[in-house]
Design an enzyme around this catalytic site. Structure first.
Site, mmCIF file in Angstrom:
data_model
loop_
_atom_site.group_PDB
_atom_site.id
_atom_site.type_symbol
_atom_site.label_atom_id
_atom_site.label_comp_id
_atom_site.label_asym_id
_atom_site.label_seq_id
_atom_site.Cartn_x
_atom_site.Cartn_y
_atom_site.Cartn_z
ATOM 1 N N HIS A 66 -2.819 19.756 8.523
ATOM 2 C CA HIS A 66 -2.535 20.995 7.736
ATOM 3 C C HIS A 66 -3.890 21.213 7.005
ATOM 4 O O HIS A 66 -3.789 22.295 6.108
ATOM 5 C CB HIS A 66 -1.843 19.888 6.347
ATOM 6 C CG HIS A 66 -0.479 19.483 6.975
ATOM 7 N ND1 HIS A 66 0.370 20.048 7.609
ATOM 8 C CD2 HIS A 66 0.199 17.907 6.448
ATOM 9 C CE1 HIS A 66 1.403 19.181 8.613
ATOM 10 N NE2 HIS A 66 0.885 18.157 7.241
ATOM 11 N N HIS A 91 -10.046 19.053 -0.594
ATOM 12 C CA HIS A 91 -9.374 19.519 0.909
ATOM 13 C C HIS A 91 -9.432 21.342 0.553
ATOM 14 O O HIS A 91 -9.354 21.352 -0.467
ATOM 15 C CB HIS A 91 -7.844 19.366 1.402
ATOM 16 C CG HIS A 91 -7.069 19.184 0.711
ATOM 17 N ND1 HIS A 91 -6.776 18.581 -0.731
ATOM 18 C CD2 HIS A 91 -6.539 20.997 -0.571
ATOM 19 C CE1 HIS A 91 -5.906 18.625 -1.686
ATOM 20 N NE2 HIS A 91 -5.763 20.265 -1.250
ATOM 21 N N HIS A 93 -7.971 25.540 1.281
ATOM 22 C CA HIS A 93 -7.031 26.319 2.387
ATOM 23 C C HIS A 93 -7.698 27.687 2.405
ATOM 24 O O HIS A 93 -8.523 28.149 1.584
ATOM 25 C CB HIS A 93 -5.557 26.824 1.298
ATOM 26 C CG HIS A 93 -5.578 25.511 0.468
ATOM 27 N ND1 HIS A 93 -3.898 24.908 1.270
ATOM 28 C CD2 HIS A 93 -5.551 24.034 -0.328
ATOM 29 C CE1 HIS A 93 -3.399 23.626 0.818
ATOM 30 N NE2 HIS A 93 -4.403 23.495 -0.204
ATOM 31 N N HIS A 110 -10.027 23.016 -3.612
ATOM 32 C CA HIS A 110 -8.407 21.966 -3.967
ATOM 33 C C HIS A 110 -9.440 20.309 -4.530
ATOM 34 O O HIS A 110 -9.614 19.859 -3.223
ATOM 35 C CB HIS A 110 -7.286 21.540 -3.648
ATOM 36 C CG HIS A 110 -6.688 23.059 -3.829
ATOM 37 N ND1 HIS A 110 -5.515 23.224 -2.688
ATOM 38 C CD2 HIS A 110 -6.565 23.814 -4.222
ATOM 39 C CE1 HIS A 110 -5.126 24.513 -3.891
ATOM 40 N NE2 HIS A 110 -5.681 24.643 -4.258
ATOM 41 N N THR A 177 1.173 21.875 -3.306
ATOM 42 C CA THR A 177 1.763 23.215 -2.553
ATOM 43 C C THR A 177 2.483 22.642 -1.510
ATOM 44 O O THR A 177 2.112 23.992 -0.500
ATOM 45 C CB THR A 177 0.682 24.097 -2.572
ATOM 46 O OG1 THR A 177 -1.000 23.647 -2.019
ATOM 47 C CG2 THR A 177 -0.104 24.741 -4.280
ATOM 48 N N THR A 178 1.760 21.042 -1.103
ATOM 49 C CA THR A 178 2.754 21.040 0.905
ATOM 50 C C THR A 178 3.604 20.600 0.080
ATOM 51 O O THR A 178 3.665 19.610 -1.013
ATOM 52 C CB THR A 178 1.784 19.813 1.145
ATOM 53 O OG1 THR A 178 1.323 19.369 0.409
ATOM 54 C CG2 THR A 178 0.665 21.157 1.194
#
Ligand code: SG4
Ligand code: ZN
Length: 228
Positions: A66, A91, A93, A110, A177-178
């Protein structure tokens, strides 16, 4: 077989609520959001003290399918509204999940922190294209990394210049957000993006699932604050 969530096709974010049965993805206080400055309130009572070090120990990096994620075991700390939390992982995005006044940025980083009660504070740092970033050069020196693979790093990195205490930020209550989209996240999103080169953006993009962002979620009456 059970379908696992993803960022595209039949298991994309619009379907998370339906395919992730015990998740909170259909909840009323979800993330990310579009932060609209004129609708936000000035917060006099918001305090963020960042205590990042010049020698922060990174234990490993993984591609979890992800995102690309860096793990910290003896994490640096922050103090947010009188609670101390520890940096657990960073991590990325692409493009950004949060928007500011409708603007999407090429990257969002993040920094996930946990306090002793398991409460989550995520610092969101937007990234825009410009000069090269030594920090991104360091992170990307471990790429490529195949899906499902993790590599030991066991090195020190200098995070001391990344976020300075005088930075302006927005804050609100939201979710992961996941999936499971748990609604226990204190979000702090910095107003000023950090700068990385186009090549650095491309390298990160080419080494993560494409477009690993969740679409904008409704505020449903929540208030966004800012510290200035
Ligand atoms: C990314 O997929 C991380 O790799 C996940 O970390 C993280 O989940 C997830 O994003 C959601 O975090 O800051 N975007 S977010 O709301 O931190 C968690 C792991 O899977 C639980 C460990
Ligand atoms: Zn994230």
């Amino acid at each position: 077989t059970e379908k696992h969530w993803s960022y595209s096709g039949e298991t994309s974010p619009e379907h998370w609520e339906e395919i992730e049965k015990n998740s909170s993805c259909g909840g009323a206080f979800q993330s990310p959001i579009n932060i609209i400055h004129k609708d936000a309130d000035s917060l006099e009572q918001s305090h963020l003290k960042i205590r990042y070090n010049a020698t922060t120990f990174i234990s490993k990096v993984e591609n979890n399918g992800h995102s690309i994620q860096f793990d910290f075991e003896l994490g640096d700390s922050i103090n947010y509204n009188n609670k101390t939390s520890y940096l657990k992982q960073i991590h990325f995005h692409e493009p950004s999940e949060h928007k500011i006044n409708g603007v999407v940025y090429p990257i969002e980083m993040h920094l996930v922190h946990l306090d002793d009660n398991g409460e989550v504070t995520v610092l969101g740092v937007l990234g825009e294209e410009g000069e090269e970033s030594q920090l991104f050069e360091f992170f990307e020196s471990f790429l490529p990394i195949k899906e499902g693979v993790s590599k030991e790093i066991n090195q020190h990195v200098d995070l001391s210049g990344l976020l300075l205490n005088e930075k302006q930020y927005y804050s609100y209550q939201g979710s992961l957000t996941t999936p499971p989209c748990t609604e226990n996240v204190n979000w702090v999103v910095f107003k000023e993006p950090i700068v990385l080169s186009e090549a650095e953006v491309l390298k990160l993009r080419n080494n993560m699932p494409i477009n690993n962002y969740r679409n904008e979620q409704p505020l449903n009456g929540r208030k966004v604050g800012y510290n200035y």
